[in-house]
Design a protein around this motif. Sequence first.
Motif, PDB file in Angstrom:
ATOM      1  N   PRO A  52       0.601  -1.184  -0.223  1.00 59.18           N
ATOM      2  CA  PRO A  52      -0.091   0.601  -0.147  1.00 59.18           C
ATOM      3  C   PRO A  52       0.887   1.384  -0.008  1.00 59.18           C
ATOM      4  CG  PRO A  52      -0.746  -1.570   1.851  1.00 59.18           C
ATOM      5  CD  PRO A  52       0.877  -1.978   1.101  1.00 59.18           C
ATOM      6  N   GLU A  53       2.101   1.502   0.505  1.00 54.23           N
ATOM      7  CA  GLU A  53       3.158   2.571   0.702  1.00 54.23           C
ATOM      8  C   GLU A  53       3.193   2.822  -1.032  1.00 54.23           C
ATOM      9  OE1 GLU A  53       7.839   3.433   2.193  1.00 54.23           O
ATOM     10  OE2 GLU A  53       6.218   2.665   3.292  1.00 54.23           O
ATOM     11  N   LEU A  54       3.934   1.224  -1.039  1.00 47.97           N
ATOM     12  CA  LEU A  54       4.758   1.833  -3.210  1.00 47.97           C
ATOM     13  C   LEU A  54       3.164   2.443  -3.854  1.00 47.97           C
ATOM     14  CD1 LEU A  54       7.240  -0.222  -2.995  1.00 47.97           C
ATOM     15  CD2 LEU A  54       6.945   1.689  -2.405  1.00 47.97           C
ATOM     16  N   ARG A  55       2.194   2.133  -3.784  1.00 51.44           N
ATOM     17  CA  ARG A  55       0.707   2.268  -5.066  1.00 51.44           C
ATOM     18  C   ARG A  55       0.648   3.434  -4.324  1.00 51.44           C
ATOM     19  NH1 ARG A  55      -1.838  -2.557  -3.123  1.00 51.44           N
ATOM     20  NH2 ARG A  55      -3.182  -1.469  -1.781  1.00 51.44           N
ATOM     21  N   LYS A  56       0.398   4.308  -3.400  1.00 51.81           N
ATOM     22  CA  LYS A  56       0.269   5.479  -2.977  1.00 51.81           C
ATOM     23  C   LYS A  56       1.358   6.554  -3.454  1.00 51.81           C
ATOM     24  CE  LYS A  56      -2.095   4.347   1.452  1.00 51.81           C
ATOM     25  NZ  LYS A  56      -1.517   4.782   2.978  1.00 51.81           N
ATOM     26  N   LYS A  57       2.289   6.298  -4.143  1.00 52.11           N
ATOM     27  CA  LYS A  57       3.297   6.983  -4.676  1.00 52.11           C
ATOM     28  C   LYS A  57       3.444   6.772  -6.061  1.00 52.11           C
ATOM     29  CE  LYS A  57       7.052   6.272  -1.554  1.00 52.11           C
ATOM     30  NZ  LYS A  57       6.734   7.851  -0.162  1.00 52.11           N
ATOM     31  N   LYS A  58       3.596   8.120  -6.853  1.00 47.55           N
ATOM     32  CA  LYS A  58       3.706   8.060  -8.259  1.00 47.55           C
ATOM     33  C   LYS A  58       5.174   6.701  -8.461  1.00 47.55           C
ATOM     34  CE  LYS A  58       2.966  12.997  -8.564  1.00 47.55           C
ATOM     35  NZ  LYS A  58       3.319  14.001  -9.485  1.00 47.55           N
ATOM     36  N   PRO A  59       4.657   5.840  -9.737  1.00 47.19           N
ATOM     37  CA  PRO A  59       5.692   5.447  -9.712  1.00 47.19           C
ATOM     38  C   PRO A  59       7.387   5.298 -10.138  1.00 47.19           C
ATOM     39  CG  PRO A  59       4.344   5.005 -11.174  1.00 47.19           C
ATOM     40  CD  PRO A  59       4.051   6.350 -10.443  1.00 47.19           C
ATOM     41  N   ILE A  60       7.178   6.562 -10.041  1.00 47.13           N
ATOM     42  CA  ILE A  60       8.593   7.303 -10.100  1.00 47.13           C
ATOM     43  C   ILE A  60       9.484   7.421  -8.672  1.00 47.13           C
ATOM     44  CG2 ILE A  60       8.621   9.508 -10.494  1.00 47.13           C
ATOM     45  CD1 ILE A  60      11.817   7.507 -12.545  1.00 47.13           C
ATOM     46  N   GLU A  61       8.872   8.299  -7.872  1.00 42.50           N
ATOM     47  CA  GLU A  61       9.195   6.967  -6.318  1.00 42.50           C
ATOM     48  C   GLU A  61       8.789   6.457  -5.888  1.00 42.50           C
ATOM     49  OE1 GLU A  61      10.158  10.468  -4.509  1.00 42.50           O
ATOM     50  OE2 GLU A  61       9.649  11.336  -6.740  1.00 42.50           O
ATOM     51  N   ALA A  62       7.821   5.577  -6.749  1.00 48.19           N
ATOM     52  CA  ALA A  62       8.361   4.302  -6.146  1.00 48.19           C
ATOM     53  C   ALA A  62       9.329   3.266  -5.926  1.00 48.19           C
ATOM     54  CB  ALA A  62       6.879   3.216  -6.065  1.00 48.19           C
ATOM     55  N   ASN A  63       9.484   3.437  -7.265  1.00 48.00           N
ATOM     56  CA  ASN A  63      10.921   2.997  -8.469  1.00 48.00           C
ATOM     57  C   ASN A  63      12.243   3.251  -7.239  1.00 48.00           C
ATOM     58  OD1 ASN A  63       9.857   1.304  -9.911  1.00 48.00           O
ATOM     59  ND2 ASN A  63       9.580   2.420 -11.687  1.00 48.00           N
TER      60      ASN A  63
END
Length: 86
Positions: A52-63
């Motif tokens: 859920p933490e990564l899903r809340k971020k923009k893809p570039i930020e998650a990466n």
Amino acid sequence: MNIDNLKKILEQKLKENITIHKIKIEDKSFLHTKHQNFNKDKFHIKLTIESPELRKKKPIEANKKIFSAINEELKNHIHSLQIVIN
């Protein structure tokens, strides 16, 4: 480093730095065996992460968060990284 050790290290580091409900780490190195720069000591890894933490971020930020957690392994043991965030 062998693939089993790498998988354990990746899972540990990712779980230490990111809230993860489920993670699947696959060795897809066979996809690169015919490449000119193939190196048997570097792996093609596919990460499937339920977070859920990564899903809340923009893809570039998650990466960026993932890359930061496993920076050492990216430099030394991973040729290619495929990321799927659920």
